[in-house]
Motif scaffolding. Structure first.
Motif, PDB file in Angstrom:
ATOM      1  N   UNK B  53       9.017  36.206  20.645  1.00  0.00           N
ATOM      2  CA  UNK B  53       9.075  37.093  19.481  1.00  0.00           C
ATOM      3  C   UNK B  53       7.743  37.817  19.280  1.00  0.00           C
ATOM      4  N   UNK B  54       7.833  39.143  19.147  1.00  0.00           N
ATOM      5  CA  UNK B  54       6.643  39.955  18.834  1.00  0.00           C
ATOM      6  C   UNK B  54       6.965  40.828  17.632  1.00  0.00           C
ATOM      7  N   UNK B  55       6.052  40.937  16.675  1.00  0.00           N
ATOM      8  CA  UNK B  55       6.253  41.862  15.546  1.00  0.00           C
ATOM      9  C   UNK B  55       5.272  43.030  15.666  1.00  0.00           C
ATOM     10  N   UNK B  56       5.226  43.879  14.625  1.00  0.00           N
ATOM     11  CA  UNK B  56       4.380  45.077  14.712  1.00  0.00           C
ATOM     12  C   UNK B  56       2.899  44.726  14.789  1.00  0.00           C
ATOM     13  N   UNK B  57       2.489  43.595  14.206  1.00  0.00           N
ATOM     14  CA  UNK B  57       1.083  43.181  14.300  1.00  0.00           C
ATOM     15  C   UNK B  57       0.728  42.759  15.720  1.00  0.00           C
ATOM     16  N   UNK B  59       2.199  43.888  18.424  1.00  0.00           N
ATOM     17  CA  UNK B  59       2.109  45.143  19.181  1.00  0.00           C
ATOM     18  C   UNK B  59       0.773  45.825  18.896  1.00  0.00           C
ATOM     19  N   UNK B  60       0.350  45.783  17.617  1.00  0.00           N
ATOM     20  CA  UNK B  60      -0.914  46.409  17.214  1.00  0.00           C
ATOM     21  C   UNK B  60      -2.102  45.800  17.942  1.00  0.00           C
ATOM     22  N   UNK B  84      14.260  40.566  24.761  1.00  0.00           N
ATOM     23  CA  UNK B  84      14.161  41.059  23.375  1.00  0.00           C
ATOM     24  C   UNK B  84      12.776  41.623  23.075  1.00  0.00           C
ATOM     25  N   UNK B  85      11.761  41.036  23.719  1.00  0.00           N
ATOM     26  CA  UNK B  85      10.387  41.522  23.531  1.00  0.00           C
ATOM     27  C   UNK B  85      10.264  42.932  24.124  1.00  0.00           C
ATOM     28  N   UNK B  88      11.470  45.596  21.883  1.00  0.00           N
ATOM     29  CA  UNK B  88      10.508  45.977  20.840  1.00  0.00           C
ATOM     30  C   UNK B  88       9.594  47.113  21.316  1.00  0.00           C
ATOM     31  N   UNK B  91      11.736  50.257  21.252  1.00  0.00           N
ATOM     32  CA  UNK B  91      11.963  50.717  19.874  1.00  0.00           C
ATOM     33  C   UNK B  91      10.764  51.512  19.361  1.00  0.00           C
ATOM     34  N   UNK B  92       9.567  51.077  19.730  1.00  0.00           N
ATOM     35  CA  UNK B  92       8.349  51.720  19.233  1.00  0.00           C
ATOM     36  C   UNK B  92       7.730  52.665  20.279  1.00  0.00           C
ATOM     37  N   UNK B  93       8.486  52.906  21.353  1.00  0.00           N
ATOM     38  CA  UNK B  93       8.085  53.818  22.461  1.00  0.00           C
ATOM     39  C   UNK B  93       6.833  53.353  23.199  1.00  0.00           C
ATOM     40  N   UNK B  94       6.421  52.128  23.001  1.00  0.00           N
ATOM     41  CA  UNK B  94       5.187  51.667  23.657  1.00  0.00           C
ATOM     42  C   UNK B  94       5.408  51.358  25.140  1.00  0.00           C
ATOM     43  N   UNK B  97       3.575  53.676  27.184  1.00  0.00           N
ATOM     44  CA  UNK B  97       2.114  53.605  27.110  1.00  0.00           C
ATOM     45  C   UNK B  97       1.585  52.558  28.094  1.00  0.00           C
TER      46      UNK B  97
END
Lengths: 141, 111
Positions: B53-57, B59-60, B84-85, B88, B91-94, B97
């Protein structure tokens, strides 16, 4: 008989409890009687929106004060999933945040609310008696 | 948070030995990467195979590492993303990157 689930939980305003609340969201997704979609995907999404909403409440609304608490309710009735995350802070202007993050400039922050808005059908942030409440709703398939 | 850090020649491999990378623990990963940059170690692989599990933090923290590595003419690459990771990142287009590899062997070979 309609499936009705209500979960009401309060935890201290500390990020160490994010995993606990996220896990409850996951377990609800796996337990639902009639859900026809991808359960593991729903489990991740519930874990995620609960984690994001709670982290916002802890860091931004309650300003990291460990003496405060976060109150969460999760209700499922007639395929409507409703989550409310209550904080005890001054609130922040959720509408001032861009609807989509700046994908081109690689920012460290600003993806949390975007994720919630993407995964849920309706998101509001309003005042209540002792702070603010972030309410999220989704119709389940 | 439990991080296993290993030097593989000029590249540093960080294995995140946690089920969650979130607002609770992602600051520690960020700090660890900053320490490596200060030591002049600018080529990093972050192995997320144990992370469910990864959240926006989370990813940040990885975005922070990526930006710092790039600014020092280094590179931060990822490997071992669970299904699922990976979603994520999409979803955030990363995913556009980061360079993302199936495992650390392939990530190492790319440097």
């Amino acid at each position: 008989m309609n499936e009705k689930i209500e979960v009401d939980i309060k935890v201290p305003n500390q990020t160490r409890y994010l995993g606990l609340i996220g896990k409850i969201g996951e377990d609800i997704a796996r337990t639902l009687k009639k859900y026809k979609g991808d359960r593991e995907e729903l489990a991740y999404h519930l874990n995620l929106v609960l984690t994001e909403a709670m982290a916002n409440a802890i860091r931004h609304a309650n300003e990291g004060n460990p003496e405060k608490e976060v109150h969460i309710t999760i209700t499922i009735l007639d395929r409507i999933l409703n989550i409310k995350v209550y904080d005890q802070g001054q609130g922040f202007d959720v509408n001032a945040l861009p609807a989509t993050p700046d994908f081109k400039n690689l920012e460290e922050h600003g993806r949390g609310i975007y994720i919630i808005r993407t995964l849920m059908d309706r998101v509001t942030y309003q005042k209540h008696a002792h702070g603010h409440v972030l309410e999220m709703e989704k119709t389940l398939i | 948070m439990i991080l296993k850090i290993e030097e593989k020649g000029t590249v540093v491999l960080i294995e995140v030995k946690e089920e969650r990378l979130d607002a609770h623990n992602s600051g520690e990963l960020k700090t660890q990467m900053l320490t490596l940059f200060e030591e002049g170690k600018n080529d990093i692989i972050v192995d997320l195979q144990d992370v469910r599990f990864v959240d926006s933090s989370g990813l940040g923290a990885l975005v922070s590492g990526f930006k710092n590595a790039s600014a020092r003419n280094g590179n931060l690459k990822l490997c071992g993303l669970q299904h699922q990771v990976k979603s994520m990142f999409e979803l955030t287009r990363l995913h556009r990157v980061f360079e993302i590899f199936p495992d650390s062997t392939e990530a190492l070979a790319s440097f």
